[in-house]
Write an enzyme that holds these catalytic residues in place. Structure first.
Site, mmCIF file in Angstrom:
data_model
loop_
_atom_site.group_PDB
_atom_site.id
_atom_site.type_symbol
_atom_site.label_atom_id
_atom_site.label_comp_id
_atom_site.label_asym_id
_atom_site.label_seq_id
_atom_site.Cartn_x
_atom_site.Cartn_y
_atom_site.Cartn_z
ATOM 1 N N ASP A 135 51.781 10.650 -9.882
ATOM 2 C CA ASP A 135 52.959 10.219 -8.963
ATOM 3 C C ASP A 135 54.211 10.447 -9.620
ATOM 4 O O ASP A 135 54.447 10.553 -10.797
ATOM 5 C CB ASP A 135 52.645 8.730 -8.792
ATOM 6 C CG ASP A 135 52.966 7.743 -10.060
ATOM 7 O OD1 ASP A 135 52.407 8.280 -10.922
ATOM 8 O OD2 ASP A 135 53.665 6.589 -9.890
ATOM 9 N N GLU B 64 52.386 4.929 -12.055
ATOM 10 C CA GLU B 64 53.332 4.639 -13.048
ATOM 11 C C GLU B 64 54.691 4.529 -12.720
ATOM 12 O O GLU B 64 55.390 3.486 -13.344
ATOM 13 C CB GLU B 64 53.329 5.817 -14.171
ATOM 14 C CG GLU B 64 53.751 5.464 -15.486
ATOM 15 C CD GLU B 64 55.241 5.706 -15.535
ATOM 16 O OE1 GLU B 64 55.804 5.463 -16.638
ATOM 17 O OE2 GLU B 64 55.978 6.506 -14.715
#
Length: 384
Positions: free
Chosen positions: A76, A141
């Site tokens: 991400d 994250e």
């Protein structure tokens, strides 16, 4: 086409990084990145175990048996911001002057690409390696991190899977790849403080109770407090007020409530329990009517020495001819969740971090090649 661009186009690490950058994987959306990586790992005969939770995609993959070296990372990325401010569209990977541009180039699709290509070379050269090579990849994250690495680690620990070494690919370097490696991180503790007063008219302060006025001395004392001296591995604990607000936006109303948010980055010389106690004692000593909610994002962790640190330092010295500095500065990483397994050695090694989360994020293509060579060297040192 310039020689540098020809090299970059032919470099397998750069090609994979370009493929990943094209996927607009805004946290926690993976946008197909993990499928690309999984396909390549399965070709290497990795066993792949998808572990989705809620809106988050995770996977755990391994090959071989024995002492385990895990490469951890995230697919991400943070939002691009104003796309018009970018020289090129943020999700169209662009090669220019030896740099690869695009959101996630440095944080951390470049590292992921270096890891995968390093694994491909390692397996091709050492198909019967002795230890276990593993990957722990998440798509959460950069956002809440509630359904990512922390959930995977809960499963692995519950079934007593041992992670001996973990290399996190966060962008750790400052000026050149490998000059800084992170062998630990500080803990992060946030306080959300509500101080209660009595709202009223500014012309009649005797009928009101201004919480802002009452809080000033306590907040100043909080700012001035020295929490510890730090140690050989960590700087002193710091506290920063991040948000403060009160009032109704009217210039003739005394506010009835004051909300203050502040964050501690703390080391191993102090615990979150000690910080909480000292803060609440300070507030109580100033006679404030308050409520406080605490959020612990992560405990500090440290790998002071060991085989993993030795392997990483050795790889950097070999490829860069420099001795890396060991540091614990910066924000938190998913290493804090992996560190919950006692005895796991954790080090972060990744590209230069001076453009992460910025407009025109980029990474040096030579650095990606070097990083992949370093990762392979670490594999060979630890599990060959």
């Amino acid at each position: 086409m310039s020689p540098s661009i020809k090299f970059a186009v032919s470099c397998p690490v750069v090609r994979l990084a370009q493929q990943l950058i094209k996927q607009p994987s805004l946290s926690p959306d993976d946008a197909g990145c993990q499928a690309i990586i999984i396909d390549r790992l399965r070709t290497l005969e990795f066993t792949v175990e998808p572990m989705p939770f809620g809106d988050t995609q995770n996977f755990w993959a391994w090959r071989g048996k024995g002492r385990t070296l895990v490469f951890a990372g995230h697919t991400d990325v943070v939002p691009a911001g104003d796309a018009q401010s970018w020289d090129n569209p943020p999700f169209e990977p662009t090669l220019r002057d030896g740099m690869l541009y695009g959101r996630g180039a440095a944080d951390m699709k470049g590292s992921l690409s270096a890891m995968v290509v390093a694994a491909e070379r390692f397996v091709a050269q050492h198909p019967y390696h002795q230890g276990r090579l593993a990957f722990l990849i998440t798509s959460d994250e950069e956002a809440s991190a509630h359904n990512g690495t922390v959930k995977v680690m809960e499963i692995l620990m519950a079934r007593q899977e041992r992670l001996d070494y973990c290399l996190v690919g966060e962008p750790s370097s400052r000026c050149q790849v490998g000059d800084i490696i992170k062998n630990g991180r500080r803990g992060s503790l946030t306080a959300n403080l509500l101080i209660q007063g009595i709202q009223g008219h500014v012309a009649y302060p005797h009928l009101a109770d201004n919480p802002v006025h009452h809080a000033m001395a306590a907040l100043n004392k909080l700012i001035e407090t020295q929490w510890d001296q730090g140690n050989d591995f960590f700087p002193p604990t710091t506290m920063q007020i991040t948000n403060i607000y009160a009032g109704t936006s009217s210039n003739n109303v005394i506010p009835g409530k004051l909300r203050v948010q502040f964050n501690f980055r703390f080391n191993t010389e102090v615990t979150d329990k000690i910080i909480r106690q000292k803060v609440e004692e300070l507030i109580q000593n100033h006679g404030l009517c308050y409520q406080i909610n605490w959020c612990l994002s992560g405990q500090p962790f440290l790998t002071a020495h060991g085989e993993l640190v030795e392997a990483v330092v050795r790889a950097v010295k070999h490829y860069q001819k420099i001795t890396p500095r060991l540091e614990t500065t910066g924000g938190t990483s998913d290493g804090r969740f992996i560190a919950r397994q006692e005895g796991t050695q954790i080090v972060e090694l990744g590209p230069v971090n001076n453009t992460i989360h910025k407009v025109n994020e980029c990474v040096n293509t030579d650095d990606l090649r070097l990083l992949s060579c370093m990762y392979q060297s670490i594999m060979e040192y630890l599990i060959l």
